[in-house]
Scaffold this motif. Structure first.
Motif, PDB file in Angstrom:
ATOM      1  N   THR A   2       6.017 -13.814  12.892  1.00 37.23           N
ATOM      2  CA  THR A   2       5.865 -15.054  13.578  1.00 37.23           C
ATOM      3  C   THR A   2       7.202 -15.658  13.531  1.00 37.23           C
ATOM      4  N   LEU A   3       7.068 -16.864  14.369  1.00 32.70           N
ATOM      5  CA  LEU A   3       8.304 -17.520  14.614  1.00 32.70           C
ATOM      6  C   LEU A   3       8.045 -19.026  14.037  1.00 32.70           C
ATOM      7  N   LEU A   4       7.222 -19.119  13.385  1.00 29.43           N
ATOM      8  CA  LEU A   4       6.741 -20.231  12.452  1.00 29.43           C
ATOM      9  C   LEU A   4       7.819 -20.756  11.447  1.00 29.43           C
ATOM     10  N   PRO A   5       7.920 -21.960  11.101  1.00 23.14           N
ATOM     11  CA  PRO A   5       8.832 -22.397  10.050  1.00 23.14           C
ATOM     12  C   PRO A   5       8.320 -21.838   8.582  1.00 23.14           C
ATOM     13  N   ALA A   6       9.106 -21.336   7.687  1.00 22.29           N
ATOM     14  CA  ALA A   6       8.442 -20.879   6.605  1.00 22.29           C
ATOM     15  C   ALA A   6       7.603 -21.692   5.679  1.00 22.29           C
ATOM     16  N   ASP A   7       7.592 -23.122   5.624  1.00 21.64           N
ATOM     17  CA  ASP A   7       6.836 -23.887   5.017  1.00 21.64           C
ATOM     18  C   ASP A   7       5.409 -24.005   5.691  1.00 21.64           C
ATOM     19  N   HIS A  28       0.947 -16.048  17.756  1.00 16.56           N
ATOM     20  CA  HIS A  28       0.966 -17.044  18.950  1.00 16.56           C
ATOM     21  C   HIS A  28       1.418 -18.626  18.786  1.00 16.56           C
ATOM     22  N   LEU A  29       1.273 -18.923  17.375  1.00 18.22           N
ATOM     23  CA  LEU A  29       1.439 -20.294  17.344  1.00 18.22           C
ATOM     24  C   LEU A  29       2.735 -20.801  17.151  1.00 18.22           C
ATOM     25  N   ARG A  30       3.248 -21.895  17.736  1.00 18.24           N
ATOM     26  CA  ARG A  30       4.366 -22.286  17.728  1.00 18.24           C
ATOM     27  C   ARG A  30       4.331 -23.895  17.044  1.00 18.24           C
ATOM     28  N   VAL A  31       5.102 -24.446  16.620  1.00 17.72           N
ATOM     29  CA  VAL A  31       5.336 -25.967  16.211  1.00 17.72           C
ATOM     30  C   VAL A  31       6.118 -26.630  17.166  1.00 17.72           C
ATOM     31  N   GLU A  32       5.359 -27.459  17.872  1.00 14.15           N
ATOM     32  CA  GLU A  32       5.908 -28.342  18.806  1.00 14.15           C
ATOM     33  C   GLU A  32       6.502 -29.641  18.276  1.00 14.15           C
ATOM     34  N   SER A  83      -0.628 -37.407   0.968  1.00 19.63           N
ATOM     35  CA  SER A  83      -0.176 -37.425  -0.237  1.00 19.63           C
ATOM     36  C   SER A  83      -0.774 -38.741  -1.064  1.00 19.63           C
ATOM     37  N   TRP A  84      -0.913 -38.579  -2.278  1.00 24.93           N
ATOM     38  CA  TRP A  84      -1.551 -39.557  -3.150  1.00 24.93           C
ATOM     39  C   TRP A  84      -0.765 -40.232  -3.843  1.00 24.93           C
ATOM     40  N   THR A  85       0.605 -39.762  -3.821  1.00 25.48           N
ATOM     41  CA  THR A  85       1.725 -40.209  -4.811  1.00 25.48           C
ATOM     42  C   THR A  85       2.873 -40.874  -3.739  1.00 25.48           C
ATOM     43  N   ASP A  86       3.902 -41.192  -4.551  1.00 23.65           N
ATOM     44  CA  ASP A  86       5.151 -41.535  -3.683  1.00 23.65           C
ATOM     45  C   ASP A  86       6.170 -41.020  -4.883  1.00 23.65           C
ATOM     46  N   PRO A  87       6.925 -40.102  -4.340  1.00 26.13           N
ATOM     47  CA  PRO A  87       7.333 -39.929  -2.721  1.00 26.13           C
ATOM     48  C   PRO A  87       6.365 -39.128  -2.056  1.00 26.13           C
ATOM     49  N   LYS A  88       6.095 -38.953  -0.809  1.00 26.89           N
ATOM     50  CA  LYS A  88       5.105 -38.178  -0.025  1.00 26.89           C
ATOM     51  C   LYS A  88       5.569 -36.923  -0.241  1.00 26.89           C
ATOM     52  N   LEU A  89       4.392 -35.878  -0.397  1.00 25.17           N
ATOM     53  CA  LEU A  89       4.425 -34.763  -0.400  1.00 25.17           C
ATOM     54  C   LEU A  89       4.859 -34.240   0.918  1.00 25.17           C
ATOM     55  N   THR A  90       5.575 -32.736   1.215  1.00 18.02           N
ATOM     56  CA  THR A  90       5.744 -32.199   2.241  1.00 18.02           C
ATOM     57  C   THR A  90       4.945 -30.892   2.462  1.00 18.02           C
ATOM     58  N   LEU A  91       5.330 -30.257   3.620  1.00 14.72           N
ATOM     59  CA  LEU A  91       4.552 -29.033   3.728  1.00 14.72           C
ATOM     60  C   LEU A  91       5.125 -28.001   2.463  1.00 14.72           C
ATOM     61  N   ALA A  92       6.460 -28.198   2.428  1.00 15.53           N
ATOM     62  CA  ALA A  92       7.288 -27.451   1.846  1.00 15.53           C
ATOM     63  C   ALA A  92       6.800 -27.314   0.235  1.00 15.53           C
ATOM     64  N   GLU A 101       7.045 -19.658  -1.633  1.00 18.22           N
ATOM     65  CA  GLU A 101       8.376 -20.178  -2.242  1.00 18.22           C
ATOM     66  C   GLU A 101       9.288 -20.743  -1.068  1.00 18.22           C
ATOM     67  N   SER A 102       8.632 -21.312  -0.388  1.00 20.92           N
ATOM     68  CA  SER A 102       9.414 -21.701   0.912  1.00 20.92           C
ATOM     69  C   SER A 102      10.142 -23.358   0.492  1.00 20.92           C
ATOM     70  N   SER A 103      11.350 -23.502   0.711  1.00 22.62           N
ATOM     71  CA  SER A 103      11.764 -25.014   0.991  1.00 22.62           C
ATOM     72  C   SER A 103      12.353 -25.480   2.233  1.00 22.62           C
ATOM     73  N   ASP A 104      12.014 -24.351   3.081  1.00 17.92           N
ATOM     74  CA  ASP A 104      12.461 -24.406   4.757  1.00 17.92           C
ATOM     75  C   ASP A 104      11.492 -25.169   5.557  1.00 17.92           C
ATOM     76  N   THR A 105      11.888 -26.482   6.076  1.00 16.01           N
ATOM     77  CA  THR A 105      10.941 -27.305   6.640  1.00 16.01           C
ATOM     78  C   THR A 105      11.423 -27.332   8.438  1.00 16.01           C
TER      79      THR A 105
END
Length: 106
Positions: A2-7, A28-32, A83-92, A101-105
């Motif tokens: 896959t060519l998807l980002p790690a997160d 076949h999925l790609r992030v637009e 996110s229910w908190t601040d700072p916002k959560l990310t997909l990573a 174990e991803s930190s790649d976004t």
């Protein structure tokens, strides 16, 4: 492969376990694009505007938030982190919490 980002790949791997019928779309999925607010919600390529959208999978990120996977007319359309908190959560953050174990976004 896959060519998807790690997160995104890590979260999708948890939300769509082996044998899940929507998993066949992953190669076949790609992030637009990504959300500009900083949460890193991912929108997938090829989704038609105005199509019906449904939550097809979800997972809690502890007590701090949730991730939702949406499909429009049976086609994976976006992966959202809330996110229910601040700072916002990310997909990573979600990937780390859900066992990745991803930190790649990118």
């Amino acid at each position: 492969m896959t060519l998807l980002p790690a997160d995104v790949a890590h979260v999708l791997d948890v939300l769509l376990p082996e044998g899940h019928p929507l998993r066949a779309q992953l190669p076949h999925l790609r992030v637009e694009s990504r959300c500009r607010c900083g949460c890193s919600t991912a929108l997938f390529a090829g989704v038609e505007d105005g199509a019906r959208s449904d939550v097809v999978a979800e997972a809690a990120i502890g007590s701090d938030g949730e991730v939702f996977l949406f499909a429009e007319d049976g086609r994976l359309s976006w992966l959202e982190v809330c996110s229910w908190t601040d700072p916002k959560l990310t997909l990573a953050d979600a990937a780390r919490f859900l066992g990745g174990e991803s930190s790649d976004t990118d």
